[in-house]
Design a protein around this motif. Structure first.
Motif, PDB file in Angstrom:
ATOM      1  N   ASN A 194     -53.109  12.260  29.541  1.00 28.31           N
ATOM      2  CA  ASN A 194     -52.430  12.156  28.546  1.00 28.31           C
ATOM      3  C   ASN A 194     -50.640  12.324  28.513  1.00 28.31           C
TER       4      ASN A 194
ATOM      5  N   SER B 105     -54.698  17.342  24.712  1.00 29.63           N
ATOM      6  CA  SER B 105     -53.656  16.277  24.234  1.00 29.63           C
ATOM      7  C   SER B 105     -52.479  17.039  23.420  1.00 29.63           C
TER       8      SER B 105
ATOM      9  N   GLN C 142     -52.069  11.788  20.267  1.00 26.80           N
ATOM     10  CA  GLN C 142     -53.208  11.566  20.685  1.00 26.80           C
ATOM     11  C   GLN C 142     -54.280  12.351  20.393  1.00 26.80           C
TER      12      GLN C 142
END
Length: 543
Positions: free
Chosen positions: A36, A170, A368
């Protein structure tokens, strides 16, 4: 006089499960932690310093990311094959985990060295992909008839821990990158992967190790080979010709790539079609033409193989069409870690708003975290509220209908993202909070597609073919990222760029609406195929 019913045995939870769950928690954090932050790191790193800042560097960062994703979901084929044929699940998971750790080490040590960093990405794709099809099935091997009632609890814990790890990765990985730099941001996931490997190794003396099955004479590929090779008097060999045609086309693609790579002038073969794109296209041609050819002659395998094996292959071939129509969904879904991060970088983080958690969410990449959080909320909402309500209203909520609507809803999420991009392109200051809406729609689509597809495939494939189905399911993500790479390659074409200019849209906005339309067309094709799909029921009979 009837005999009393003997209650089913209620064996204890296997003690070794804690090692597998602990391994999964750390491994998922390590994977999503590095995944990520990959695009924002590449955009700002010296690795892409040879490109000017802006759209060219962002496009290359997307190419690197989606090439990595292709590898992650291609290498399960290798891990599953090595496990089944030679080494068993435990040894394969352990050895690929060590490769995985080496990849993380390369990312942390070679943040400014292109070859070293990309080697790390390759090793992580190999290690993560290699263990992906094995950990869940290895967990299932720990149960038997005496305690199989405990298995569902463990599989639920697996799904929960995946989203738990993804959520916190995330949230915190972008903060590590922001505050401590890439060496720490990539190093922390590496440490967690090492811990995951140690935890898995600690349970080695307690695991139930099912030996590798070796060469199955009635496997999926064995039946396919027999169908294509078998000759029947008075019958043509159209299927064999189709399969060989696919092999020839795939080989030609690879030859053209090789000629282009050594400097041979081939004006009609795109310069942007590198090895990854070419190899994936060749693989797609092999699967499509091989499956088509085999379906034309599959009945010839009867007699050489049990009827159950032949019927199983036909079921898998039908499921492959369903899977092929799902690949556009993954082309949208995986871009939340690339295209949507790039869009978020152009938006305004609303720190001044009282409702915004400024103490925690500081980077666009942290958005995210909404995906795993919403997954954990939407699955119980769908099962407890939405689906019962639809049934009471008279709607039949079949697996194929859920998947078709999931693809369409994911397309709607990209329409919303495109509208946000139009605001940005118009000079408006757009709050990052607006990205919550496309994330909600995309995650709702994910729950309808991803969770349902595994249930659907399990019910349609015979027991002996379920491993094959899982391998093909992972390939749907590979081909989803292939569509992204092909689109990025098309954007570099002058003619395609001119067409975008004529629309009056910016390149990012055009591509967002393009992918939305791609999903809507896929959803329509999916609905048409679903109407004539012959549903099966291959759940095992209770004993």
């Amino acid at each position: 006089m009837s005999s009393p019913v003997t209650p089913a045995p209620q064996g204890p939870m296997p003690r070794q499960i804690r090692y597998i769950i602990g391994n999964e928690a750390c491994e998922r954090f390590s994977f999503y932690g590095m995944r990520n932050i990959l695009v924002p790191f590449l955009i700002s790193s010296v690795l892409l310093g040879y490109l000017p800042e802006g759209s060219e560097r962002e496009a290359m960062a997307k190419d690197v990311f989606h090439t990595f994703v292709i590898g992650v979901y291609f290498f399960p084929l290798l891990g599953g094959w090595l496990s089944d044929r030679f080494f068993g699940k435990y040894n394969t998971v352990l050895w690929f985990s060590l490769i995985y750790c080496a990849g993380h080490a390369c990312l942390a040590l070679f943040e400014g060295h292109r070859t070293g960093f990309y080697t790390g990405l390759f090793l992580i794709a190999l290690g993560s992909g290699g263990i992906k099809p094995l950990v869940v099935s290895f967990c299932g091997d720990q149960f038997d008839q005496s305690n199989k009632d405990k298995a569902k609890l463990v599989f639920d814990a697996f799904y929960w821990i995946i989203n738990f790890g993804s959520f916190f990765a995330s949230l915190f990985a972008p903060l590590l990158l922001r505050n401590f730099g890439p060496a720490v941001a990539f190093g922390v996931p590496g440490v967690l992967m090492f811990i995951a490997t140690v935890i898995f190794w600690m349970g080695r003396k307690q695991y139930v190790n099912v030996p590798p099955s070796g060469n199955d004479p009635d496997s999926f590929l064995s039946v396919i080979r027999t169908a294509l090779r078998e000759r029947r008097a008075g019958q043509g060999n159209a299927g064999t010709l189709v399969a060989w045609g696919g092999i020839a086309v795939a080989a030609l693609m690879l030859v053209l790539w090789a000629l282009k790579a050594v400097g041979v002038g081939l004006a009609w073969w795109p310069d942007s079609f590198g090895f990854v794109i070419t190899a994936c296209l060749a693989l797609g041609v092999l699967i499509a033409f091989g499956g088509w050819g085999a379906s034309l002659q599959l009945e010839r395998a009867r007699g050489r193989h049990p009827d159950a094996a032949v019927d199983g292959v036909r079921a898998v071939l039908r499921i492959l069409i369903v899977f092929a129509l799902v690949t556009p969904f993954w082309s949208l879904f995986d871009q939340k870690a690339s295209t949507w991060i790039i869009q978020g970088n152009a938006m305004v983080v609303p720190h001044e708003q009282w409702w915004w958690p400024s103490w925690l969410v500081k980077e666009p990449a942290q958005m995210q975290a909404l995906n795993p959080l919403l997954v954990m909320l939407l699955i119980p909402f769908n099962n407890l509220v939405l689906y019962p309500l639809l049934r009471r209203l008279g709607f039949v909520v079949t697996a194929l209908r859920r998947m078709g609507w999931g693809i369409a809803i994911s397309g709607a999420s990209w329409v919303v993202a495109g509208v946000l991009q139009l605001w940005i392109d118009g000079g408006a200051e757009v709050s990052l909070a607006w990205q919550s809406l496309p994330y909600l729609l995309l995650t709702f689509g994910e729950v309808l597609v991803s969770a349902t597809a595994l249930e659907f495939a399990y019910s349609q494939a015979p027991h002996a073919m379920k491993g094959v189905i899982m391998a093909f399911w992972y390939l749907t993500s590979t081909f989803g990222s292939l569509w992204v790479l092909l689109t990025n390659a098309g954007v570099r074409n002058d003619g395609f760029k001119a067409m975008i200019v004529q629309t009056g849209l910016s390149e990012p906005a055009f591509l967002m609406f393009f992918f939305a339309a791609f999903a809507f067309m896929a959803a329509l094709a999916f609905a048409l195929y679903a109407r004539r799909y012959p549903m099966q029921d291959n759940y095992r009979v209770a004993t």
